[in-house]
Scaffold this active site. Structure first.
Site, PDB file in Angstrom:
ATOM      1  N   ASP A 178      31.958  25.880  12.313  1.00 53.37           N
ATOM      2  CA  ASP A 178      31.918  24.415  12.270  1.00 53.37           C
ATOM      3  C   ASP A 178      30.934  23.896  11.223  1.00 53.37           C
ATOM      4  O   ASP A 178      30.958  22.712  10.893  1.00 53.37           O
ATOM      5  CB  ASP A 178      31.502  23.847  13.638  1.00 53.37           C
ATOM      6  CG  ASP A 178      32.505  24.173  14.726  1.00 53.37           C
ATOM      7  OD1 ASP A 178      33.707  24.139  14.431  1.00 53.37           O
ATOM      8  OD2 ASP A 178      32.081  24.476  15.853  1.00 53.37           O
ATOM      9  N   ASP A 220      35.290  19.795  17.802  1.00 51.66           N
ATOM     10  CA  ASP A 220      35.774  21.171  17.823  1.00 51.66           C
ATOM     11  C   ASP A 220      36.201  21.446  19.267  1.00 51.66           C
ATOM     12  O   ASP A 220      35.781  20.745  20.188  1.00 51.66           O
ATOM     13  CB  ASP A 220      34.643  22.110  17.395  1.00 51.66           C
ATOM     14  CG  ASP A 220      34.977  23.566  17.644  1.00 51.66           C
ATOM     15  OD1 ASP A 220      36.035  24.012  17.186  1.00 51.66           O
ATOM     16  OD2 ASP A 220      34.181  24.241  18.315  1.00 51.66           O
ATOM     17  N   CYS A 255       0.846  -1.202   0.000  1.00 50.45           N
ATOM     18  CA  CYS A 255       0.000   0.000   0.000  1.00 50.45           C
ATOM     19  C   CYS A 255       0.876   1.244   0.000  1.00 50.45           C
ATOM     20  O   CYS A 255       0.667   2.180  -0.784  1.00 50.45           O
ATOM     21  CB  CYS A 255      -0.897   0.035   1.234  1.00 50.45           C
ATOM     22  SG  CYS A 255      -2.017  -1.359   1.437  1.00 50.45           S
ATOM     23  N   ASP A 308      29.781  23.517  17.589  1.00 55.58           N
ATOM     24  CA  ASP A 308      28.694  24.390  18.039  1.00 55.58           C
ATOM     25  C   ASP A 308      28.694  25.749  17.361  1.00 55.58           C
ATOM     26  O   ASP A 308      27.776  26.530  17.548  1.00 55.58           O
ATOM     27  CB  ASP A 308      28.781  24.599  19.549  1.00 55.58           C
ATOM     28  CG  ASP A 308      29.871  25.592  19.931  1.00 55.58           C
ATOM     29  OD1 ASP A 308      30.934  25.567  19.286  1.00 55.58           O
ATOM     30  OD2 ASP A 308      29.650  26.393  20.865  1.00 55.58           O
TER      31      ASP A 308
END
Length: 725
Positions: free
Chosen positions: A613, A410, A6, A609
């Protein structure tokens, strides 16, 4: 939708529509995610396409309407199941109980079986008809054909027994077979619907966190309005025990707020003037007022719900195998059933053997388990992640996370706090560390520089008294100076001391070693002589070392990339247990570093963050953004950690591995079930046991396969996070 076929049909219809670039239909969540050319096609056109495929579509997001639909669906399934089960029991007794009149019994059984066939099982006929009109075949087709064969055969025997006797056909009726198949399939669908409802509990709990109303302050009075009417900048009053309606900043009052359902943090968080609060969290003890910063779809909770929905509606690459199989599965099964009937018609003792075997093949082969194998695990896994504060953007990201063998961090704001802190102080003869720190804080208290604020914060943290300063002067790039208790005081770089003609002969010996460790060292002078030195650094987060150790214990290689200088980078890396470091790299060089690791055959996750980055997060096999970071970083990432806790990096990988493992288990059993079930139903074991698989047993096995797959997926709800082990 009732099976993977389906979903495949709806998906194909959407993909073939003008203006549609991509479409993914999720059988478990009953949702379609469609990428369209802007302005070329809208919801109404897409809904019409779905309708042309034989299904209906509604706008997503109305949880109340969806829940009401689920309730109606469950109510209808239960009613049909109850009637079917009762009638089937009577048919079974009537078929096998001794002493019933032989001529009357088939007619009684027919009277009982007919409403089961066409009312309780009516949905199978409707589904099969819709599929046939669209040129397809699906699970409804298999059940409708299979039960109709048993019912139709019995009807001929009942209506024309003499004709059956003349052609040598067995005169036994199989009403109980058709009824039992319908009953067992309805039972399977009921259990499946219930299990699917439990699988989506996480998203319902998140939606339930949103208050319906908010209390805003206008002209000094509090007015209660609908949550959708709150505007950015409104002053919102929050009482004890209430949920915070929108994201904002506290203007007045203090309280503790339970943020556990949004961030996963179990301990209540103190909130006061200037602190941010998140909509959906629970205000515990005090009352406060906030200024609305984000409302509606822009709130953190709304974004979390959106990300979870998108992930649950997406498809994992591993699911493509099941999709390809589902696309051709039903026609192949019908062909196998036809071949089975012909073979048994030629070699069997009578035509009934062929009918029994063909019906068993049709019933046991329903591809429900294939359609549920991946999406149910994904549904539960991403929901569990949301509860833990891990937002997985898509099924592809979840599968990628399960393959990660290298994590690159980082430094600034990710492994470290992202702001300077006082790490040590050294005093010249006749001075103490506390007196040096207090003197520096007295001058720095009017400074807006992060280093100055860190010194003031450190002095206050130690309970030191800060004296008043006069004639304050900030010297950009060098430091500050002023008068404290009538004597000149300066805090700054060695170069500033030289410019001011300060005697630096009293500089503590430790100052050189602190600088060698990559820390920023400021000298403190009083009355033209250095009296001490203060070291500052962006220190590692408290959990960084243990988070890195967790990853290493999982067999994952850990590295660090940073634009900071090499000396500082190596100092931080050493403090958290990372041996592989690349420093002084620009954003595009971070991307090149990720590509270099990938060239080694590694599957790389990048954790960051900041805006710089974002390219590396996008280039990595898996981008993980810290929730407190920038929106750009979170947009580029595949996984967002709502809570600023590095342990969640390992948690995200563990959960993804567990979910991927669960998906593979489900797919294995779904394929294994059909690979074994179809030959057994066709009668390959007959030469050994001289018994054919009864269609009712085939129906029970088919229902069990679907329920077992969903039940296995639900085991992920018992996933235990690292902190609870």
């Amino acid at each position: 939708m009732h099976c993977a076929a389906c979903a495949a049909r709806v998906e194909r219809a959407l993909k073939e529509s003008p203006g549609v670039f991509e479409a993914a239909v999720n059988y478990a969540t009953e949702t379609a995610s469609v990428t369209v050319e802007e302005g070329a096609v809208g919801f109404d056109e897409l809904a019409a396409v779905v309708a042309s495929a034989g299904y209906g579509a509604a706008r997503p997001g109305d949880e109340d309407a969806e829940q009401e639909f689920r309730k109606q669906e469950m109510g209808e399934l239960r009613s049909r199941l109850l009637f079917s089960a009762l009638a089937t029991a009577l048919i079974f007794v009537g078929t096998h109980a001794p002493g019933l009149p032989p001529d009357a019994s088939p007619w009684v059984l027919l009277a009982l079986a007919t409403p089961v066939q066409f009312w309780a099982g009516g949905q199978f006929y409707r589904g099969a008809w819709v599929a046939a009109r669209a040129g397809f075949a699906d699970m409804n087709t298999l059940i409708a054909v299979g039960t109709s064969a048993a019912y139709g055969y019995s009807l001929v025997i009942t209506v024309a027994p003499s004709l059956a006797a003349r052609v040598g056909v067995e005169t036994h009726v199989y009403y109980e077979t058709a009824a039992m198949i319908i009953t067992l399939v309805l039972l399977g669908r009921t259990l499946e619907a219930r299990a699917k409802g439990r699988a989506s509990e996480a998203i319902r709990r998140l939606v339930g966190l949103q208050p319906n109303t908010a209390r805003i302050v206008r002209d000094g009075e509090e007015l209660e309005i609908a949550i959708g009417e709150v505007a950015v900048g409104d002053i919102v009053a929050v009482r004890p025990g209430e949920r915070v309606p929108v994201d904002g900043v506290v203007l007045e009052g203090k309280s503790t707020v339970d943020e556990s359902m949004v961030t996963g943090e179990s301990m209540p968080v103190e909130k006061g003037l200037g602190d941010s609060v998140v909509g959906g969290t629970v205000n515990r003890t005090g009352a406060f007022r906030l200024r609305a910063g984000r409302v509606g779809a822009d709130t953190v909770l709304a974004q979390i719900i959106r990300l979870v929905r998108e992930a649950q509606a997406s498809k994992a690459p591993i699911q493509r195998i099941a999709d390809r199989v589902a696309g051709v599965f039903v026609p192949v099964v019908i062909a196998i059933a036809a071949i089975t009937f012909v073979v048994w018609l030629l070699v069997g003792p009578n035509p009934a053997y062929g009918a029994i075997a063909a019906v068993s093949v049709l019933i046991i082969a329903c591809p429900c388990a294939l359609g549920l194998a991946t999406p149910t695990s994904l549904l539960v896994g991403t929901g569990k992640g949301a509860e833990l504060g891990i937002l997985i953007r898509s099924a592809e990201a979840l599968e990628a996370a399960g393959r990660i063998d290298t994590v690159v961090f980082d430094k600034t704001g990710t492994l470290t706090r992202g702001e300077p802190s006082v790490t040590a102080a050294a005093a010249a003869a006749g001075w103490t560390e506390e007196s040096v720190l207090a003197l520096a804080a007295a001058v720095e208290q009017h400074s807006e520089h992060p280093l100055g604020q860190a010194i003031v914060s450190a002095a206050r943290g130690r309970g030191l008294e800060t004296q008043a300063v006069a004639e304050f002067q900030a010297i950009p790039g060098s430091g500050v100076r002023g008068m404290v208790n009538g004597r000149p005081v300066a805090v700054g770089t060695p170069r500033l001391m030289q410019e001011l003609g300060v005697d630096t002969s009293g500089t503590p010996d430790r100052a050189a070693s602190m600088a060698a460790e990559g820390q920023t060292v400021l000298l403190v002078a009083a009355e033209q002589a250095v009296v001490g030195a203060i070291a500052l650094a962006d220190v590692a987060k408290p959990e960084a070392e243990s988070a890195v150790a967790l990853l290493k214990d999982m067999g994952i290689r850990v590295a660090m990339l940073t634009g900071d200088n090499a000396r500082t980078a190596h100092a931080v890396a050493q403090s958290v247990g990372i041996g592989e470091v690349r420093a002084e790299v620009l954003p595009d060089q971070k991307t090149q570093a990720i590509e270099a690791i990938q060239a080694e055959g590694r599957s790389v996750a990048m954790v960051g963050d900041g805006m710089n980055d974002a390219p590396a997060l996008a280039r990595a096999d898996l981008g993980i953004a810290i929730g407190r970071g920038t929106d750009i970083a979170m947009e580029a990432a595949d996984v967002t950690l709502v809570r600023d806790d590095l342990h969640l990096v390992a948690e995200a990988i563990r959960l993804s591995r567990a979910t991927t493992r669960n998906i593979r288990q489900n797919l294995f059993w779904a394929f294994f079930y059909n690979s074994v079930g179809i030959p057994v139903a066709a009668g390959v074991l007959y030469p050994v046991f001289h018994v054919l698989l009864h269609p009712a047993i085939a129906a029970a096995a088919m229902a069990f396969s679907s329920v077992s797959v969903v039940t296995n997926a639900l085991r992920l709800r018992r996933y235990r996070p690292l902190g609870s082990m």
